[in-house]
Design a protein around this motif. Structure first.
Motif, PDB file in Angstrom:
ATOM      1  N   VAL A   1     -12.626  -9.809   9.577  1.00 40.80           N
ATOM      2  CA  VAL A   1     -11.856  -8.535  10.215  1.00 40.80           C
ATOM      3  C   VAL A   1     -10.345  -8.295   8.921  1.00 40.80           C
ATOM      4  CG1 VAL A   1     -10.272  -7.522  11.986  1.00 40.80           C
ATOM      5  CG2 VAL A   1     -12.082  -8.602  12.623  1.00 40.80           C
ATOM      6  N   LYS A   2      -9.614  -9.015   8.427  1.00 39.85           N
ATOM      7  CA  LYS A   2      -8.495  -9.073   7.300  1.00 39.85           C
ATOM      8  C   LYS A   2      -9.257  -8.101   6.341  1.00 39.85           C
ATOM      9  CE  LYS A   2      -4.184 -11.288   6.338  1.00 39.85           C
ATOM     10  NZ  LYS A   2      -3.224  -9.968   6.675  1.00 39.85           N
ATOM     11  N   ALA A   3      -9.759  -8.767   6.006  1.00 37.81           N
ATOM     12  CA  ALA A   3     -10.446  -8.142   4.716  1.00 37.81           C
ATOM     13  C   ALA A   3     -10.952  -6.659   4.633  1.00 37.81           C
ATOM     14  CB  ALA A   3     -11.570  -9.408   4.113  1.00 37.81           C
ATOM     15  N   VAL A   4     -11.997  -6.300   5.635  1.00 36.13           N
ATOM     16  CA  VAL A   4     -11.691  -5.209   5.902  1.00 36.13           C
ATOM     17  C   VAL A   4     -11.093  -4.210   6.109  1.00 36.13           C
ATOM     18  CG1 VAL A   4     -13.824  -3.657   7.305  1.00 36.13           C
ATOM     19  CG2 VAL A   4     -14.013  -5.800   6.862  1.00 36.13           C
ATOM     20  N   VAL A   5      -9.986  -4.325   7.020  1.00 44.07           N
ATOM     21  CA  VAL A   5      -9.114  -3.795   7.089  1.00 44.07           C
ATOM     22  C   VAL A   5      -8.304  -2.827   6.080  1.00 44.07           C
ATOM     23  CG1 VAL A   5      -6.793  -3.596   8.476  1.00 44.07           C
ATOM     24  CG2 VAL A   5      -9.015  -3.908   9.577  1.00 44.07           C
ATOM     25  N   ALA A   6      -7.669  -4.095   5.343  1.00 41.94           N
ATOM     26  CA  ALA A   6      -7.483  -4.604   3.706  1.00 41.94           C
ATOM     27  C   ALA A   6      -8.352  -3.540   2.774  1.00 41.94           C
ATOM     28  CB  ALA A   6      -7.268  -5.378   3.404  1.00 41.94           C
ATOM     29  N   ARG A   7      -9.498  -3.205   3.037  1.00 42.71           N
ATOM     30  CA  ARG A   7     -10.140  -2.982   1.982  1.00 42.71           C
ATOM     31  C   ARG A   7     -10.214  -1.346   2.364  1.00 42.71           C
ATOM     32  NH1 ARG A   7     -15.180  -5.411   2.212  1.00 42.71           N
ATOM     33  NH2 ARG A   7     -15.911  -4.170   3.954  1.00 42.71           N
ATOM     34  N   SER A   8      -9.816  -1.300   3.453  1.00 46.28           N
ATOM     35  CA  SER A   8     -10.411  -0.004   4.510  1.00 46.28           C
ATOM     36  C   SER A   8      -8.234   1.448   4.111  1.00 46.28           C
ATOM     37  CB  SER A   8     -10.422   0.342   5.436  1.00 46.28           C
ATOM     38  OG  SER A   8     -11.778  -0.387   5.504  1.00 46.28           O
ATOM     39  N   CYS A   9      -7.813   0.550   3.963  1.00 50.20           N
ATOM     40  CA  CYS A   9      -6.402   0.663   3.572  1.00 50.20           C
ATOM     41  C   CYS A   9      -6.144   1.440   2.449  1.00 50.20           C
ATOM     42  CB  CYS A   9      -5.689   0.046   4.565  1.00 50.20           C
ATOM     43  SG  CYS A   9      -5.339  -0.125   5.687  1.00 50.20           S
ATOM     44  N   SER A  10      -6.913   0.519   1.428  1.00 49.80           N
ATOM     45  CA  SER A  10      -7.195   0.952   0.056  1.00 49.80           C
ATOM     46  C   SER A  10      -7.814   2.445  -0.046  1.00 49.80           C
ATOM     47  CB  SER A  10      -7.180  -0.232  -0.620  1.00 49.80           C
ATOM     48  OG  SER A  10      -8.557  -0.270  -0.743  1.00 49.80           O
ATOM     49  N   GLU A  11      -8.613   2.761   0.385  1.00 54.17           N
ATOM     50  CA  GLU A  11      -8.911   4.445   0.409  1.00 54.17           C
ATOM     51  C   GLU A  11      -8.158   5.355   0.657  1.00 54.17           C
ATOM     52  OE1 GLU A  11     -12.889   3.552   2.561  1.00 54.17           O
ATOM     53  OE2 GLU A  11     -13.363   2.214   1.556  1.00 54.17           O
ATOM     54  N   SER A  12      -8.523   6.178  -0.252  1.00 53.69           N
ATOM     55  CA  SER A  12      -8.125   7.741  -0.419  1.00 53.69           C
ATOM     56  C   SER A  12      -8.495   8.336   0.799  1.00 53.69           C
ATOM     57  CB  SER A  12      -7.076   8.055  -1.302  1.00 53.69           C
ATOM     58  OG  SER A  12      -6.659   7.917  -2.634  1.00 53.69           O
ATOM     59  N   ALA A  13      -7.986   9.534   1.384  1.00 54.11           N
ATOM     60  CA  ALA A  13      -8.414  10.660   2.469  1.00 54.11           C
ATOM     61  C   ALA A  13      -9.024  11.725   1.355  1.00 54.11           C
ATOM     62  CB  ALA A  13      -6.968  11.139   3.076  1.00 54.11           C
ATOM     63  N   PRO A  14     -10.469  11.800   1.718  1.00 56.17           N
ATOM     64  CA  PRO A  14     -10.199  13.528   0.827  1.00 56.17           C
ATOM     65  C   PRO A  14      -9.604  14.536   0.585  1.00 56.17           C
ATOM     66  CG  PRO A  14     -12.390  12.752   2.784  1.00 56.17           C
ATOM     67  CD  PRO A  14     -11.013  12.186   2.727  1.00 56.17           C
ATOM     68  N   GLN A  15      -8.865  15.047  -0.509  1.00 54.20           N
ATOM     69  CA  GLN A  15      -8.130  15.674  -0.902  1.00 54.20           C
ATOM     70  C   GLN A  15      -8.001  17.359  -0.001  1.00 54.20           C
ATOM     71  OE1 GLN A  15      -6.083  15.429  -3.118  1.00 54.20           O
ATOM     72  NE2 GLN A  15      -4.631  17.396  -2.556  1.00 54.20           N
ATOM     73  N   GLU A  16      -9.278  17.638   0.624  1.00 51.03           N
ATOM     74  CA  GLU A  16      -9.008  18.690   1.674  1.00 51.03           C
ATOM     75  C   GLU A  16      -8.593  17.650   3.310  1.00 51.03           C
ATOM     76  OE1 GLU A  16     -12.524  20.806   4.683  1.00 51.03           O
ATOM     77  OE2 GLU A  16     -12.749  20.550   2.567  1.00 51.03           O
ATOM     78  N   LEU A  17      -8.324  16.990   3.788  1.00 49.46           N
ATOM     79  CA  LEU A  17      -8.073  16.462   4.599  1.00 49.46           C
ATOM     80  C   LEU A  17      -6.816  16.351   4.060  1.00 49.46           C
ATOM     81  CD1 LEU A  17      -8.365  15.339   7.437  1.00 49.46           C
ATOM     82  CD2 LEU A  17      -8.895  12.765   6.336  1.00 49.46           C
ATOM     83  N   ARG A  18      -6.129  15.531   3.224  1.00 49.55           N
ATOM     84  CA  ARG A  18      -4.862  15.851   3.244  1.00 49.55           C
ATOM     85  C   ARG A  18      -3.817  16.844   2.892  1.00 49.55           C
ATOM     86  NH1 ARG A  18      -4.514  12.103  -2.316  1.00 49.55           N
ATOM     87  NH2 ARG A  18      -2.494  11.846  -1.736  1.00 49.55           N
TER      88      ARG A  18
END
Length: 114
Positions: free
Chosen positions: A80-97
């Motif tokens: 779980v810690k590894a999946v969360v760490a990997r997910s947190c490194s992704e950027s939101a799409p520019q349209e959403l931002r």
């Protein structure tokens, strides 16, 4: 001083060394109880984050070697810690931002006008 590593693998050794370790373990320790497991499950989070001193790390490792249910929970926490760490490194799409920033500015305007 903290744990020297955050990953853990069960101890592997020769059959004779395993028998000797088992005799020593049985002589010095008891089977893990529910209260022991509760304490170690709480410490696993700190173990994963490298926040325990070496003595506590050794105690956690020994417990994980002797207690398969806690080892399974450790593996789950690590995953779980590894999946969360990997997910947190992704950027939101520019349209959403852009939409989020627009909404933040709207709220800021309302606050300053209100």
């Amino acid at each position: 001083m903290t744990c020297s590593r955050t990953t853990y693998a069960p101890t592997t050794c020769s059959p004779s060394a395993a028998r000797e370790a088992s005799r020593e373990h049985a002589h010095d320790h008891h089977e893990p109880s529910t209260s022991d497991c509760a304490d170690f499950l709480e410490r696993i989070v700190y173990f994963l984050d490298n926040e325990l001193d070496e003595a506590d790390c050794s105690a956690v490792r020994l417990h994980l070697d002797a207690c398969n249910p806690c080892l399974e929970k450790y593996d789950l926490q690590r995953t779980v810690k590894a999946v969360v760490a990997r997910s947190c490194s992704e950027s939101a799409p520019q349209e959403l931002r852009d939409r989020v920033m627009f909404r933040i500015r709207e709220v800021q305007v309302r606050i300053s006008e209100g």
